[in-house]
Design a protein around this motif. Structure first.
Motif, short mmCIF file in Angstrom:
data_model
loop_
_atom_site.label_atom_id
_atom_site.label_comp_id
_atom_site.label_asym_id
_atom_site.label_seq_id
_atom_site.Cartn_x
_atom_site.Cartn_y
_atom_site.Cartn_z
N ASP A 126 2.17 20.28 0.94
CA ASP A 126 2.85 20.65 -0.30
C ASP A 126 3.89 21.73 -0.01
O ASP A 126 4.13 22.10 1.16
CB ASP A 126 1.85 21.08 -1.38
N ALA A 127 4.52 22.25 -1.04
CA ALA A 127 5.61 23.22 -0.86
C ALA A 127 5.16 24.49 -0.15
O ALA A 127 5.96 25.17 0.50
CB ALA A 127 6.22 23.56 -2.22
N ASP A 128 3.87 24.81 -0.24
CA ASP A 128 3.34 26.00 0.43
C ASP A 128 2.91 25.73 1.87
O ASP A 128 2.45 26.64 2.55
CB ASP A 128 2.15 26.55 -0.35
N GLY A 129 3.02 24.47 2.30
CA GLY A 129 2.61 24.11 3.65
C GLY A 129 1.17 23.68 3.77
O GLY A 129 0.70 23.35 4.86
N THR A 130 0.44 23.68 2.66
CA THR A 130 -0.97 23.28 2.67
C THR A 130 -1.08 21.76 2.77
O THR A 130 -0.36 21.03 2.08
CB THR A 130 -1.67 23.74 1.37
N ILE A 131 -1.98 21.28 3.63
CA ILE A 131 -2.19 19.84 3.74
C ILE A 131 -2.87 19.33 2.47
O ILE A 131 -3.87 19.89 2.01
CB ILE A 131 -3.04 19.51 4.98
N VAL A 132 -2.30 18.27 1.89
CA VAL A 132 -2.81 17.73 0.63
C VAL A 132 -2.99 16.22 0.76
O VAL A 132 -2.47 15.58 1.67
CB VAL A 132 -1.84 18.04 -0.54
N HIS A 133 -3.73 15.66 -0.19
CA HIS A 133 -3.94 14.21 -0.24
C HIS A 133 -3.17 13.64 -1.43
O HIS A 133 -3.23 14.19 -2.53
CB HIS A 133 -5.43 13.88 -0.39
N ARG A 134 -2.45 12.56 -1.22
CA ARG A 134 -1.79 11.84 -2.30
C ARG A 134 -2.36 10.42 -2.34
O ARG A 134 -2.40 9.74 -1.32
CB ARG A 134 -0.27 11.79 -2.11
N LEU A 156 8.25 -7.89 -8.79
CA LEU A 156 8.99 -7.33 -9.91
C LEU A 156 10.25 -6.63 -9.41
O LEU A 156 10.31 -6.17 -8.27
CB LEU A 156 8.13 -6.32 -10.69
N LEU A 157 11.23 -6.55 -10.29
CA LEU A 157 12.43 -5.79 -9.95
C LEU A 157 12.12 -4.32 -9.80
O LEU A 157 12.59 -3.64 -8.91
CB LEU A 157 13.50 -6.00 -11.03
N VAL A 158 11.29 -3.82 -10.70
CA VAL A 158 10.89 -2.42 -10.65
C VAL A 158 9.40 -2.34 -10.92
O VAL A 158 8.82 -3.23 -11.52
CB VAL A 158 11.64 -1.56 -11.69
N ASP A 159 8.77 -1.29 -10.47
CA ASP A 159 7.36 -1.08 -10.81
C ASP A 159 7.18 0.34 -11.32
O ASP A 159 8.11 1.12 -11.35
CB ASP A 159 6.44 -1.40 -9.62
N LYS A 160 5.97 0.66 -11.73
CA LYS A 160 5.71 1.95 -12.36
C LYS A 160 5.42 3.05 -11.36
O LYS A 160 5.15 4.18 -11.76
CB LYS A 160 4.53 1.82 -13.33
N ALA A 161 5.45 2.71 -10.05
CA ALA A 161 5.06 3.69 -9.04
C ALA A 161 3.65 4.19 -9.38
O ALA A 161 2.79 3.41 -9.72
CB ALA A 161 6.09 4.82 -8.95
N ASN A 162 3.43 5.48 -9.31
CA ASN A 162 2.10 6.01 -9.64
C ASN A 162 1.99 6.45 -11.09
O ASN A 162 1.04 7.12 -11.46
CB ASN A 162 1.77 7.21 -8.73
N TYR A 163 2.95 6.07 -11.90
CA TYR A 163 2.97 6.52 -13.28
C TYR A 163 2.24 5.51 -14.18
O TYR A 163 2.21 4.31 -13.91
CB TYR A 163 4.41 6.71 -13.76
N SER A 186 0.85 -1.18 0.00
CA SER A 186 0.00 0.00 0.00
C SER A 186 0.89 1.24 0.00
O SER A 186 1.49 1.58 1.03
CB SER A 186 -0.92 -0.01 1.23
N ILE A 187 0.98 1.89 -1.16
CA ILE A 187 2.02 2.90 -1.39
C ILE A 187 1.39 4.21 -1.87
O ILE A 187 0.48 4.22 -2.69
CB ILE A 187 3.03 2.42 -2.45
N ALA A 188 1.91 5.32 -1.34
CA ALA A 188 1.61 6.65 -1.87
C ALA A 188 2.94 7.33 -2.19
O ALA A 188 3.94 7.11 -1.50
CB ALA A 188 0.83 7.47 -0.86
N TYR A 189 2.94 8.16 -3.23
CA TYR A 189 4.17 8.83 -3.65
C TYR A 189 4.06 10.33 -3.40
O TYR A 189 3.07 10.96 -3.79
CB TYR A 189 4.45 8.56 -5.12
N LEU A 190 5.09 10.86 -2.74
CA LEU A 190 5.15 12.31 -2.57
C LEU A 190 5.41 12.98 -3.91
O LEU A 190 6.13 12.44 -4.75
CB LEU A 190 6.27 12.69 -1.59
N GLU A 191 4.82 14.13 -4.10
CA GLU A 191 5.08 14.93 -5.29
C GLU A 191 6.13 15.98 -4.98
O GLU A 191 6.48 16.22 -3.81
CB GLU A 191 3.78 15.57 -5.80
#
Length: 608
Positions: free
Chosen positions: A223-231, A241-248, A202-207
């Protein structure tokens, strides 16, 4: 390439930390370490070399903490010693770090003036002391990290552990990837899903610009402005797998976005960032003063890296360069001078034509260097010297991050040649190395234009022909941009030196043809503007990729002007490759083609 793991566990975490780091060994590293909270204090165990050395250290000096961070390090600032290994720590905070802190010298001088004592040669230790300074001024851990990150220049991923806080990890990301894993009463941070696969799917990726505050049961992302965000959280397939696509959506998209990280990792292998000097990782068995001519051979995208490098060797080292596609070089029996240098470039190190070219050069008595992404490959084994590109696994058939890393290596080699031949004084070398050091950050900045490119792709997808134009090092990049587009979107596209426009390509231009012009504001910008005026006069749709000054002085109407970050003029292809890659990618997505495995193509061409 460095790897990061952080765990808020229900029991002792050191075994999990080491197991997760083992899954990141494919990245390459030269030291490793962990830090845990033992009661109220931070304890570290670090070791030079492979993870087995760290495991032996932990067997002798075990740790039992239920919260910890771990790291595998590829040396950037400072030698690969235990003293320079991560985590770095002060009295109240420990940190692990991927990336490069460009302004670490200024920060270190400021912190030392205020009483900080440093024990390593690294840029990372600056981060620990900076956060410590805010903590000592009464900041909470969250606010100390937020204030510190705002002062850091460069591309980085960071994870922090704090004395006296046994239910808190903080992560921050700018340019380098960082993933959050969610478990049952546990949370995790890692460089990617591979590191966390033994622990959770169960994975989320920071932007970019995000920083996250984790406890065992909560995760708050700002986020960079300090606003709470959902990812968004998704299920990862990395356990199998050796590698996965992450959220891409595609591997190609993921690999495009990995370029700030891999460019930084490769760069750090070839320059002494602290001293601002070239520092090749091996001693070459020849002197560049004895070389009269360089022959570069490669195929496809790697050949365009060679064409760009030709400009660098001839400008910076005053060394003439011949470049051939390997399929031609191997058969035309080129006359070669014994004792000269042949450089072969290959992502896989198994390309049949390039391997044959290498063998021919060796048979003629040339010194040989291979620039490859797989150090165990046939080309690497048969070369006199190997300069690895540290791109990591590249799954997408259309090369992106391997290309950028090839450029980094070739730039460093050209600088080394110029220095050895006394064509570059120390002040010139320092200036050029500083420009190289900025490349990972500039790539990250260039990636921010993606929404603009995505919109543009819907227009380009309607075209049957596209032209790419450029001058200087932008000319081979124009050819690479055209190759990318035709590879994955199947739209016919051609790249030309802009000065060749009147010698044929101009006949193709009408109101249906997009013309992509790669034109940083440089010594030949005015000439390129003249070519754009010729295109505009014939109704062509100009897509201009330039910087702010170029955009203001272009004086030509465009379909779209893509403004790139300001940078020095020596190494622009490494940054300007981003929009041409993104344009090809998003156009292919609009077209509905198989982006990662385009028809008729293979990742490694191991037969003729």
């Amino acid at each position: 390439m460095c790897g990061i793991v952080g765990i808020l566990g229900r029991g002792p975490v050191v075994g999990q930390l080491v197991a997760s780091l083992e899954r990141l060994e494919y990245r390459g590293y030269d030291s490793a370490g962990v830090a845990t909270l033992e009661g109220l204090r931070i304890e570290r165990r670090r070791a030079e070399g492979k993870l087995r050395n760290l495991a032996e250290r932990l067997h002798r000096q075990p740790l039992s903490g239920h919260i910890g961070i771990g790291h595998t390090r590829w040396a950037t600032h400072g030698r690969p010693t235990e003293r320079n290994a991560h985590p770095h720590a002060t009295e109240n905070v420990a940190v692990v770090h991927n990336g490069i802190i460009e302004n670490f010298r200024e920060l270190r001088a400021e912190l030392e003036q205020n009483g900080a004592h440093f024990s390593s040669e690294t840029d990372t230790e600056v981060v620990a002391h900076l956060v410590e300074s805010y903590l000592m001024n009464g900041y909470s851990p969250q606010h100390a990290v937020q204030a510190s990150v705002l002062r850091l220049h460069g591309a980085f991923a960071l994870v922090f552990l704090f004395k006296g806080h046994d239910d808190l990890l903080i992560g921050a990301r700018k340019g380098s990837p960082l993933a959050i894993g969610h478990g049952n009463g546990e949370t995790y941070l890692g460089s990617d899903a591979i590191a966390l696969a033994p622990l959770t799917d169960s994975i989320a990726y920071l932007e970019d610009g995000d920083w996250a505050v984790l406890t065992r049961t909560t995760c708050v992302i700002h986020d960079a402005d300090g606003t709470i965000v959902h990812r968004e959280t998704s299920k990862s397939g990395a356990s199998s797998l050796l590698v996965d696509k992450a959220n891409y959506r595609h591997f190609m998209a993921k690999e495009i976005h990995e370029q700030p990280m891999v460019a930084g990792q490769t760069l750090a292998h070839y320059v002494d960032i602290g001293a601002e000097r070239v520092a090749l990782p091996l001693t070459l068995p020849f002197n560049f003063n004895s070389i009269q001519r360089i022959s570069i051979t490669a195929c496809g995208t790697a050949s365009y890296a060679g064409y760009i490098a030709k400009y660098w060797f001839e400008r910076l080292a005053r060394l003439p360069v011949e470049i051939d596609v390997a399929s031609e070089f191997r058969y035309r029996e080129a006359p070669l001078r014994k004792g000269d240098l042949a450089i072969v470039i290959s992502q896989s190190g198994e390309t049949a034509d390039t391997l044959a070219a290498l063998r021919y050069a060796k048979s003629q008595g040339l010194h040989t260097i291979s620039v490859v992404n797989v150090q165990t490959s046939t080309i690497a084994r048969e070369s006199e010297s190997v300069l690895p590109t540290l791109a990591g696994p590249e799954i997408g058939v259309a090369s992106t991050k391997a290309f950028i890393c090839q450029l980094v290596v070739m730039a460093a080699l050209a600088l080394a040649a110029g220095k050895e031949r006394d064509k570059l004084h120390e002040i010139d070398e320092s200036k050029l190395v500083r420009e190289l050091i900025e490349v990972p950050r500039l790539i990250a900045a260039a990636l921010l234009i993606e929404p603009q490119i995505e919109k543009l792709a819907r227009h380009v997808a309607k075209s049957s022909d596209v032209l790419y134009l450029g001058r200087g090092t932008s000319a081979p990049l124009a050819m690479e941009g055209a190759l990318k587009l035709k590879e994955i979107s199947y739209i016919h596209s051609e790249g030309y030196a802009a000065g060749e426009l009147k010698h044929g390509p101009i006949a193709l231009i009408d109101e249906t043809v997009p013309v992509v012009v790669i034109a940083p504001y440089d010594a030949v910008f005015g000439k390129t503007v003249s070519n754009m005026q010729e295109v505009a006069a014939r109704g062509g749709n100009i897509i201009l990729i330039t910087d702010a000054k170029g955009a203001s002085e272009a004086t030509v109407d465009t379909l779209m002007t893509i403004v790139m970050p300001d940078m020095g003029g020596s190494f622009t292809p490494m940054v300007y490759a981003i929009p041409v890659q993104l344009l090809a990618y998003h156009t292919a997505v609009v077209m509905g083609t198989d982006v990662d495995q385009p028809r008729n193509l293979a990742k490694s061409v191991t037969v003729e």
